[in-house]
Design a protein around this motif. Structure first.
Motif, PDB file in Angstrom:
ATOM      1  N   GLY A  57      -1.975  54.890   9.906  1.00 50.59           N
ATOM      2  CA  GLY A  57      -3.181  54.122  10.202  1.00 50.59           C
ATOM      3  C   GLY A  57      -3.529  53.159   9.078  1.00 50.59           C
ATOM      4  N   THR A  58      -4.544  52.354   9.308  1.00 49.47           N
ATOM      5  CA  THR A  58      -4.918  51.311   8.340  1.00 49.47           C
ATOM      6  C   THR A  58      -5.263  51.922   6.986  1.00 49.47           C
ATOM      7  OG1 THR A  58      -5.759  49.957  10.140  1.00 49.47           O
ATOM      8  CG2 THR A  58      -6.487  49.395   7.919  1.00 49.47           C
ATOM      9  N   HIS A  59      -4.626  51.381   5.932  1.00 49.65           N
ATOM     10  CA  HIS A  59      -4.832  51.878   4.563  1.00 49.65           C
ATOM     11  C   HIS A  59      -4.636  50.723   3.584  1.00 49.65           C
ATOM     12  CE1 HIS A  59      -0.541  52.283   5.501  1.00 49.65           C
ATOM     13  NE2 HIS A  59      -0.305  52.114   4.221  1.00 49.65           N
ATOM     14  N   PRO A  60      -5.200  50.829   2.372  1.00 50.14           N
ATOM     15  CA  PRO A  60      -5.167  49.711   1.436  1.00 50.14           C
ATOM     16  C   PRO A  60      -3.993  49.763   0.455  1.00 50.14           C
ATOM     17  CG  PRO A  60      -6.707  51.358   0.649  1.00 50.14           C
ATOM     18  CD  PRO A  60      -6.133  51.885   1.935  1.00 50.14           C
ATOM     19  N   HIS A  61      -3.627  48.587  -0.064  1.00 42.34           N
ATOM     20  CA  HIS A  61      -2.676  48.445  -1.173  1.00 42.34           C
ATOM     21  C   HIS A  61      -3.138  47.293  -2.043  1.00 42.34           C
ATOM     22  CE1 HIS A  61       0.576  51.072   0.255  1.00 42.34           C
ATOM     23  NE2 HIS A  61       0.388  50.578   1.457  1.00 42.34           N
ATOM     24  N   GLY A  73      15.657  51.536  15.354  1.00 36.43           N
ATOM     25  CA  GLY A  73      14.378  51.419  16.044  1.00 36.43           C
ATOM     26  C   GLY A  73      13.583  50.222  15.550  1.00 36.43           C
ATOM     27  N   ALA A  74      12.298  50.201  15.854  1.00 32.58           N
ATOM     28  CA  ALA A  74      11.438  49.056  15.535  1.00 32.58           C
ATOM     29  C   ALA A  74      10.073  49.541  15.062  1.00 32.58           C
ATOM     30  CB  ALA A  74      11.278  48.152  16.759  1.00 32.58           C
ATOM     31  N   LEU A  75       9.483  48.758  14.169  1.00 31.80           N
ATOM     32  CA  LEU A  75       8.227  49.111  13.515  1.00 31.80           C
ATOM     33  C   LEU A  75       7.187  48.038  13.826  1.00 31.80           C
ATOM     34  CD1 LEU A  75       7.318  51.313  11.397  1.00 31.80           C
ATOM     35  CD2 LEU A  75       7.837  49.610   9.639  1.00 31.80           C
ATOM     36  N   ALA A  76       6.016  48.469  14.310  1.00 29.23           N
ATOM     37  CA  ALA A  76       4.907  47.548  14.575  1.00 29.23           C
ATOM     38  C   ALA A  76       4.002  47.491  13.353  1.00 29.23           C
ATOM     39  CB  ALA A  76       4.120  47.996  15.800  1.00 29.23           C
ATOM     40  N   HIS A  77       3.698  46.278  12.892  1.00 27.47           N
ATOM     41  CA  HIS A  77       2.936  46.073  11.651  1.00 27.47           C
ATOM     42  C   HIS A  77       1.707  45.220  11.943  1.00 27.47           C
ATOM     43  CE1 HIS A  77       2.305  44.836   7.376  1.00 27.47           C
ATOM     44  NE2 HIS A  77       1.907  43.721   7.964  1.00 27.47           N
ATOM     45  N   SER A 104      -1.373  48.580   8.652  1.00 18.85           N
ATOM     46  CA  SER A 104      -0.958  49.771   9.396  1.00 18.85           C
ATOM     47  C   SER A 104       0.472  49.558   9.862  1.00 18.85           C
ATOM     48  CB  SER A 104      -1.869  50.010  10.607  1.00 18.85           C
ATOM     49  OG  SER A 104      -1.764  48.946  11.531  1.00 18.85           O
ATOM     50  N   GLU A 105       1.189  50.692  10.037  1.00 17.03           N
ATOM     51  CA  GLU A 105       2.567  50.649  10.515  1.00 17.03           C
ATOM     52  C   GLU A 105       2.741  51.752  11.546  1.00 17.03           C
ATOM     53  OE1 GLU A 105       5.276  49.652   6.683  1.00 17.03           O
ATOM     54  OE2 GLU A 105       3.797  51.242   6.431  1.00 17.03           O
ATOM     55  N   PHE A 106       3.243  51.382  12.722  1.00 16.25           N
ATOM     56  CA  PHE A 106       3.449  52.345  13.801  1.00 16.25           C
ATOM     57  C   PHE A 106       4.825  52.155  14.415  1.00 16.25           C
ATOM     58  CE2 PHE A 106      -1.071  52.800  13.437  1.00 16.25           C
ATOM     59  CZ  PHE A 106      -1.352  54.070  13.919  1.00 16.25           C
TER      60      PHE A 106
END
Length: 237
Positions: A57-61, A73-77, A104-106
């Motif tokens: 889920g949404t998180h900071p950097h 596979g594939a990653l949604a950003h 976020s990455e799913f």
């Protein structure tokens, strides 16, 4: 005389959360090993498998160069720069967290897992404007040769990174042999075997083994079997 450190695949940190099965080459989250805090300015190398439809889920950097490389596979950003993308196999993503962002990455699939590498590199310049970039690379361009996918050289075919670092991929046939010449004095190279078997500077490495080499101008690569290889050239300080 070059210095070497070898990290065998089965010595990595491991966390299985059900939805996430993650192996950590270096200390990360609950895995802490004071002898594995990174290699030079390479801080994180995580080998993540995310279940269908699940993700982070949404998180900071902030002030980190973050690279994602889908292996299967594939990653949604999505992130706070307004970017919303899907990263497929044979694509590479880089995100400069800079002065700060959230993302976020799913897993982009509801039916198949995604396996991707998440790699963190300390930046050269602090608090730059956050930015996002991704690019597709033709697998045939790394058949039995080394393909640079990330570089500090703006305007090159590679994605730009805010650090004197180079990321190189190779799909190598058995019998391949080549020397990798370092771009910058004082840099080291971290080799990570994605598939197969490779000999790096005379050391035999197998799938998901890693090896760091410093105080060297070049590194010898020989593949004793078909192999997929990632090289990360990185400043040591």
């Amino acid at each position: 005389m070059s210095k070497k450190i070898i990290h065998k695949a089965d010595t990595r940190g491991h966390a299985n959360h059900g939805w996430l099965n993650s192996h950590h080459t270096f200390s990360f989250a609950r895995y802490y090993n004071p002898e594995r805090m990174g290699f030079g300015l390479l801080r994180v190398l995580n080998d993540d498998i995310v279940a269908p439809g699940m993700g982070f889920g949404t998180h900071p950097h902030d002030n980190m160069e973050i690279v994602s490389i889908p292996l299967k596979g594939a990653l949604a950003h999505q992130d706070s720069t307004g970017t919303s993308e899907v990263i497929e196999t044979n694509e590479v993503q880089i995100m400069s967290a800079g002065s700060g962002l959230t993302h976020s990455e799913f897993n982009a699939s509801k039916t198949e897992p995604v396996n991707f590498l998440q790699i963190w590199v300390f930046p050269k310049e602090q608090s730059i404007q956050p930015r996002y970039e991704q690019k597709a690379y033709k697998p045939e361009d790394r058949q039995n040769k080394l393909q640079t996918v990330i570089s500090p050289e703006k305007g090159s075919d590679a994605l730009w990174i805010n650090q004197d670092a180079w990321f190189t991929l190779g799909s190598l046939k058995a019998g391949f042999s080549e020397d990798y010449q370092l771009h910058k004095r004082g840099n080291g190279v971290y080799a990570f075997v994605l598939e197969g078997e490779v000999e790096i500077d005379g050391e035999k490495l197998e799938k998901r083994d890693g090896m760091g080499i410093s105080d060297a101008d070049w590194v010898s690569i020989k593949s004793s079997a078909d192999a997929e290889l990632l090289l990360i050239e990185i400043p040591m300080k």
